[in-house]
Design an enzyme around this catalytic site. Structure first.
Site, PDB file in Angstrom:
ATOM      1  N   SER A 122      23.356  50.952   1.089  1.00 45.53           N
ATOM      2  CA  SER A 122      22.268  50.227   0.415  1.00 45.53           C
ATOM      3  C   SER A 122      21.708  49.091   1.265  1.00 45.53           C
ATOM      4  O   SER A 122      22.451  48.382   1.963  1.00 45.53           O
ATOM      5  CB  SER A 122      22.830  49.641  -0.881  1.00 45.53           C
ATOM      6  OG  SER A 122      21.961  48.672  -1.402  1.00 45.53           O
ATOM      7  N   GLU A 124      21.002  46.378   0.140  1.00 42.88           N
ATOM      8  CA  GLU A 124      21.635  45.144  -0.353  1.00 42.88           C
ATOM      9  C   GLU A 124      22.663  44.619   0.648  1.00 42.88           C
ATOM     10  O   GLU A 124      23.013  43.441   0.626  1.00 42.88           O
ATOM     11  CB  GLU A 124      22.299  45.375  -1.712  1.00 42.88           C
ATOM     12  CG  GLU A 124      21.333  45.461  -2.873  1.00 42.88           C
ATOM     13  CD  GLU A 124      20.587  44.153  -3.142  1.00 42.88           C
ATOM     14  OE1 GLU A 124      21.230  43.130  -3.373  1.00 42.88           O
ATOM     15  OE2 GLU A 124      19.343  44.170  -3.106  1.00 42.88           O
ATOM     16  N   TYR A 146      28.550  43.762  -5.528  1.00 42.24           N
ATOM     17  CA  TYR A 146      28.047  45.123  -5.279  1.00 42.24           C
ATOM     18  C   TYR A 146      27.838  45.335  -3.782  1.00 42.24           C
ATOM     19  O   TYR A 146      28.278  46.341  -3.209  1.00 42.24           O
ATOM     20  CB  TYR A 146      26.724  45.333  -6.034  1.00 42.24           C
ATOM     21  CG  TYR A 146      25.978  46.575  -5.625  1.00 42.24           C
ATOM     22  CD1 TYR A 146      26.360  47.830  -6.104  1.00 42.24           C
ATOM     23  CD2 TYR A 146      24.896  46.517  -4.732  1.00 42.24           C
ATOM     24  CE1 TYR A 146      25.678  48.980  -5.716  1.00 42.24           C
ATOM     25  CE2 TYR A 146      24.222  47.663  -4.346  1.00 42.24           C
ATOM     26  CZ  TYR A 146      24.612  48.890  -4.839  1.00 42.24           C
ATOM     27  OH  TYR A 146      23.947  50.019  -4.445  1.00 42.24           O
TER      28      TYR A 146
END
Ligand code: F7E
Length: 328
Positions: A122, A124, A146
């Site tokens: 990801s 992120e 996460y």
């Protein structure tokens, strides 16, 4: 002989698009899901029930399905929720990847078969960015439980590739949306609320940080990139992005503008939806994927906002008919 694919998280947004894509290519598609109660279920695929946080039957599933390709999309994927459930997120999103990698590795050792593995990494992971746009070589600085779990899973995927020669790839996907996006993510929350506001079903929309910038693409385009990675002669890691960055405000402009509304009349900024630490700005460079895989996105930011809004307008119209007839 049909090629066999196994998808974790098959009932999610990406799992459902990938299933359709692979069925079109005449794959036999199997999926792993923790429950039947929600999500998208395609009747031309086969579901096996397993929990990535438990993992006891992952090896049995891999042994019985005998996949040629495994797409590991399953995760606790909500960033804000990961602050409330940090251990569960580490277990499902982080160690869950090790559980599935290990099940595949044992299956390969036992049978001599080769299985190709895709890890849903990801954007992120870039978090507090150190350069822009972000590429495959940009260092990570995760900003949520996460993102920390995804960084762990990213390195574990590379570790299985280097330690055991596994054909394992990381797709570093930037935000990707669609009418199937979960309602807790900002784009879908906005398109659903705007459509309901247009029809008088809702009066306001409460949101958090409107200044955050994301590189938003269409999920249907991105599943093709996952597949292309596993068809290449060498396993590698790729950024998959639209190459554009827009703020939450700009997404509001597109959606409410498409409905001839001014979002400033309806949006309330609510501290409830802010995160303890935020990722301010993401912008991906998908040059490597274009060069090596021949991949590029097809749906633009504006088209994406309009596709999602039109879909939610149809749903809101149905809801309004029922409401007008007193059906809840
Ligand atoms: O937030 C801001 C929020 O939850 C986007 C996941 O698929 O993509 C996704 O992660 C931005 C953030 O996505 C609200 O603060 C403002 O800056 O839609 P989101 P995300 O956190 O970027 C990546 C690539 C993944 O891997 C993840 O699994 O929007 N924002 N107000 C809001 N966000 C939400 N959810 N709700 C709000 O009310």
């Amino acid at each position: 002989m049909k090629r066999v694919a196994l998808i974790t998280g098959i009932t999610g947004q990406d799992g459902s698009y990938l299933t359709e894509f692979l069925l079109e290519k005449d794959y036999e598609v199997h999926g792993i899901s923790p429950c039947t109660s929600h999500g998208f279920f395609n009747h031309d695929s086969t579901i096996h029930f397993a929990d990535l946080a438990d993992g006891t039957n992952l090896r049995e599933i891999v042994d019985s399905v005998k996949p040629d390709e495994v797409y590991h999309l399953g995760a606790q994927s909500h960033v804000k929720l990961s602050f409330e459930l940090p251990v569960r997120t580490a277990d499902v999103t982080g160690v869950g990847t090790t559980r599935i990698l290990n099940a595949i590795h044992e299956h390969q050792q036992h049978t001599g078969r080769q299985v190709r593995f895709y890890q849903a990494s990801s954007s992120e992971m870039y978090g507090k960015i150190v350069e822009s746009p972000q590429t495959e070589t940009t260092p990570f600085h995760p900003r949520s439980p996460y993102a920390c779990a995804k960084v762990y899973a990213y390195w574990q995927t590379i570790n299985y590739r280097e330690a055991y020669g596994m054909f394992a790839c990381n797709g570093i996907l930037f935000n990707h949306e669609s009418p199937r996006r979960g309602q807790a993510f900002v784009t879908r929350k906005i398109t659903q609320a705007a459509a309901r506001i247009k029809l008088g079903l809702q009066k306001e929309l409460r949101l958090g940080n409107l200044d955050a910038k994301r590189d938003w693409g269409f999920a249907g385009d991105y599943v093709e990139a996952m597949w292309l990675m596993l068809q290449h002669s060498e396993p590698d890691d790729y950024v998959i992005a639209s190459g554009e960055t827009h703020s939450v405000r700009e997404f509001l402009d597109e959606v409410f503008g498409h409905l001839d509304l001014d979002w400033q009349d309806y949006v309330v900024v609510d501290p409830e939806f802010f995160r303890p630490s935020e990722v301010d700005h993401l912008h991906g460079d998908f040059g490597k994927a274009r060069r090596v895989l021949g991949w590029e996105p097809k749906v633009s930011f504006r088209e994406l906002a309009q596709i999602m809004t039109d879909h939610d307008l149809v749903a809101a119209k149905k809801e309004k008919v029922l409401a007008d007839h007193g059906v809840e």
